[in-house]
Design a protein around this motif. Structure first.
Motif, short mmCIF file in Angstrom:
data_model
loop_
_atom_site.label_atom_id
_atom_site.label_comp_id
_atom_site.label_asym_id
_atom_site.label_seq_id
_atom_site.Cartn_x
_atom_site.Cartn_y
_atom_site.Cartn_z
N LEU A 14 1.41 -1.26 -0.29
CA LEU A 14 0.01 0.24 0.23
C LEU A 14 0.92 1.02 0.01
N LEU A 15 1.03 2.58 -1.02
CA LEU A 15 1.71 3.61 -1.24
C LEU A 15 1.19 4.44 -0.08
N GLY A 16 0.00 4.44 0.13
CA GLY A 16 -0.28 5.40 1.60
C GLY A 16 -0.44 6.89 0.68
N LEU A 17 -1.19 7.33 1.74
CA LEU A 17 -1.75 8.74 1.01
C LEU A 17 -0.97 9.74 -0.09
N THR A 18 0.90 9.44 1.05
CA THR A 18 1.87 10.29 -0.06
C THR A 18 3.01 10.27 0.86
N THR A 19 4.18 9.65 -0.30
CA THR A 19 5.11 9.17 0.18
C THR A 19 6.36 10.80 0.33
N HIS A 20 5.71 11.42 0.02
CA HIS A 20 6.28 12.64 0.81
C HIS A 20 6.93 12.72 2.38
N PRO A 21 8.14 12.99 2.75
CA PRO A 21 8.65 12.41 4.37
C PRO A 21 8.24 13.87 5.42
N ASP A 22 8.73 14.55 4.38
CA ASP A 22 8.11 15.73 5.17
C ASP A 22 6.15 16.01 5.65
N LEU A 23 5.63 14.64 5.51
CA LEU A 23 4.32 15.38 5.83
C LEU A 23 3.73 13.75 6.38
N GLN A 24 4.86 13.00 6.41
CA GLN A 24 4.50 11.91 7.50
C GLN A 24 3.93 11.62 8.58
N VAL A 25 4.96 13.03 9.92
CA VAL A 25 4.30 13.22 11.01
C VAL A 25 3.07 14.30 10.87
N PRO A 26 3.15 15.03 10.30
CA PRO A 26 1.34 15.54 10.34
C PRO A 26 1.09 15.03 9.68
N LEU A 27 0.75 13.87 9.59
CA LEU A 27 -0.42 13.20 8.55
C LEU A 27 -0.82 12.14 10.21
N PHE A 28 0.19 11.40 10.17
CA PHE A 28 -0.19 10.83 12.15
C PHE A 28 -0.70 11.35 12.59
N MET A 29 -0.29 12.70 13.18
CA MET A 29 -0.77 13.11 14.51
C MET A 29 -2.62 13.57 14.10
N ALA A 30 -2.62 13.85 12.40
CA ALA A 30 -4.01 14.28 11.89
C ALA A 30 -5.03 13.45 12.12
N PHE A 31 -4.24 12.03 12.39
CA PHE A 31 -5.37 10.61 11.91
C PHE A 31 -5.34 10.20 13.00
N LEU A 32 -3.99 10.26 13.60
CA LEU A 32 -4.73 9.24 15.22
C LEU A 32 -5.73 10.69 15.44
N ALA A 33 -5.50 11.91 15.48
CA ALA A 33 -6.53 13.15 16.42
C ALA A 33 -8.09 12.23 16.50
N MET A 34 -8.24 12.91 14.97
CA MET A 34 -9.40 11.79 13.76
C MET A 34 -10.10 10.78 14.45
N SER A 35 -9.09 9.68 14.40
CA SER A 35 -9.44 8.15 14.99
C SER A 35 -9.80 8.17 16.64
N MET A 36 -9.01 9.29 17.41
CA MET A 36 -9.36 9.67 19.15
C MET A 36 -10.79 9.40 19.10
N VAL A 37 -11.10 11.41 18.54
CA VAL A 37 -12.02 11.99 18.19
C VAL A 37 -14.09 11.17 17.76
N THR A 38 -13.03 10.32 16.59
CA THR A 38 -14.50 8.82 15.96
C THR A 38 -14.29 8.04 16.93
N LEU A 39 -13.85 7.93 18.12
CA LEU A 39 -14.04 6.26 18.69
C LEU A 39 -14.57 7.06 20.25
N LEU A 40 -13.84 7.93 20.76
CA LEU A 40 -14.81 8.42 22.06
C LEU A 40 -16.24 9.21 21.51
N GLY A 41 -16.31 9.44 21.05
CA GLY A 41 -17.33 10.15 20.70
C GLY A 41 -18.61 9.57 19.81
N ASN A 42 -18.17 8.81 19.28
CA ASN A 42 -19.07 7.56 18.61
C ASN A 42 -19.64 6.78 19.91
N PHE A 43 -18.78 5.82 20.01
CA PHE A 43 -18.59 4.91 21.66
C PHE A 43 -19.06 5.82 22.29
#
Length: 309
Positions: A14-43
């Motif tokens: 899986l190539l993922g959303l982007t292969t640009h190294p400068d975007l890896q950490v910001p994307l990780f933090m953004a998706f982790l935050a959205m995942s937590m909101v999704t799980l906590l909010g819906n649960f």
């Protein structure tokens, strides 16, 4: 990658959303935050609806199942996506890819049907309020939800069976962040025209039919709401309806963009952006939209907080 036959494929990359190294950490933090909101909010919504007797109504029964579906999105897509974003582990097994595709499309179909069921429930509540307890009784709500899950399973198994009987002879590199139909078809050297007809038929039956139910329901709902004399009752009805329509617009817009286009117009990078709306954004926004715009949910939340103090 060298050409391979599907019998030799044991894993995909899986190539993922982007292969640009400068975007890896910001994307990780953004998706982790959205995942937590999704799980906590819906649960939180599910727990609140199950424990507060004031919310034991058909509308909130359907909404709790919609929240469960949103949790499933995060559980199927985001964990693997987070690993891909921050590490070099880009592979997914052949069976893992098939399971991800099957579960993902089961969730899509279930959400389409639940949104239609919720629209019908709003129609009965506003257009035929005296008949609401009879029509939307407990066993009817149960059958509507059970039917949604059953249809979702049938469609998902059909998609998965077709896709994974094809030969993957171009490559095993998937230009996406999860296993989906379009990027898998791009790897196949089999004749997929008949399957594209199956996709069109299933999407038409499910998405377009549920959209028709929603549109017809609101064609009756809106004039009835406008005839309500009480400003407070009219405001409450509009608030509930607009919350539902906001979710419907975001979800169906991305779905139709993805699956009702000719294969010749597929651009996988565009598809990645479109799928973000209904795989990550919509599950994250659902609890916020339905909770922050709903006085009954706010009151139930205050009661729950009060009991803990």
């Amino acid at each position: 990658m060298t050409p391979v036959n599907h019998t030799d494929v044991h894993e995909f990359i899986l190539l993922g959303l982007t292969t640009h190294p400068d975007l890896q950490v910001p994307l990780f933090m953004a998706f982790l935050a959205m995942s937590m909101v999704t799980l906590l909010g819906n649960f939180g919504i599910i727990v609140l609806f199950r424990t507060d007797l004031h919310l034991h109504t058909p509308m909130y029964y359907f909404l709790s199942h919609l929240a469960f579906v949103s949790i499933c999105y995060s559980s199927v897509i985001i964990p693997k996506m987070l690993v891909q974003t921050l590490t070099l582990e880009k592979t997914i097994s052949f069976l893992g890819c098939a399971a991800q595709l099957c579960i993902f499309h089961r969730i899509i179909d279930i959400e389409c049907l639940l949104l239609a069921v919720m629209a019908y429930g709003r129609y009965v509540a506003i257009y035929k309020p005296l008949m609401y307890p009879t029509i939307m009784c407990g066993w009817m709500c149960w059958w509507l939800v059970a039917g949604s899950y059953a249809v979702g399973v049938f469609h998902a198994v059909t998609h998965t069976t077709f896709i994974f009987t094809f030969s993957f002879c171009h490559s095993n590199v998937i230009n996406h962040y999860f296993c989906d139909i379009a990027p898998l078809l791009a790897l196949s050297c089999s004749n997929s025209h008949s399957y594209e007809g199956v996709i069109l038929a299933l999407v038409s039956i499910n998405c377009l039919s549920t959209m028709t139910i929603i549109f017809i329901s609101y064609a009756y709902i809106l004039p009835s709401v406008l005839r309500i004399h009480s400003k407070e009752s009219r405001r409450k009805a509009f608030s509930t309806c607009t919350s539902h329509l906001m979710v419907v617009t975001t979800f169906y817009g991305a779905i139709l963009f993805m699956y009702l286009r000719p294969s010749s117009t597929f651009a996988l990078d565009e598809n990645k952006t479109a799928t973000l709306f209904y795989t990550i954004m919509t599950p994250t926004l659902n609890p916020l939209i339905y909770s922050l715009r709903n006085r009954e949910v706010k009151a139930a939340l205050l009661r729950a907080v009060g009991r803990r103090q």
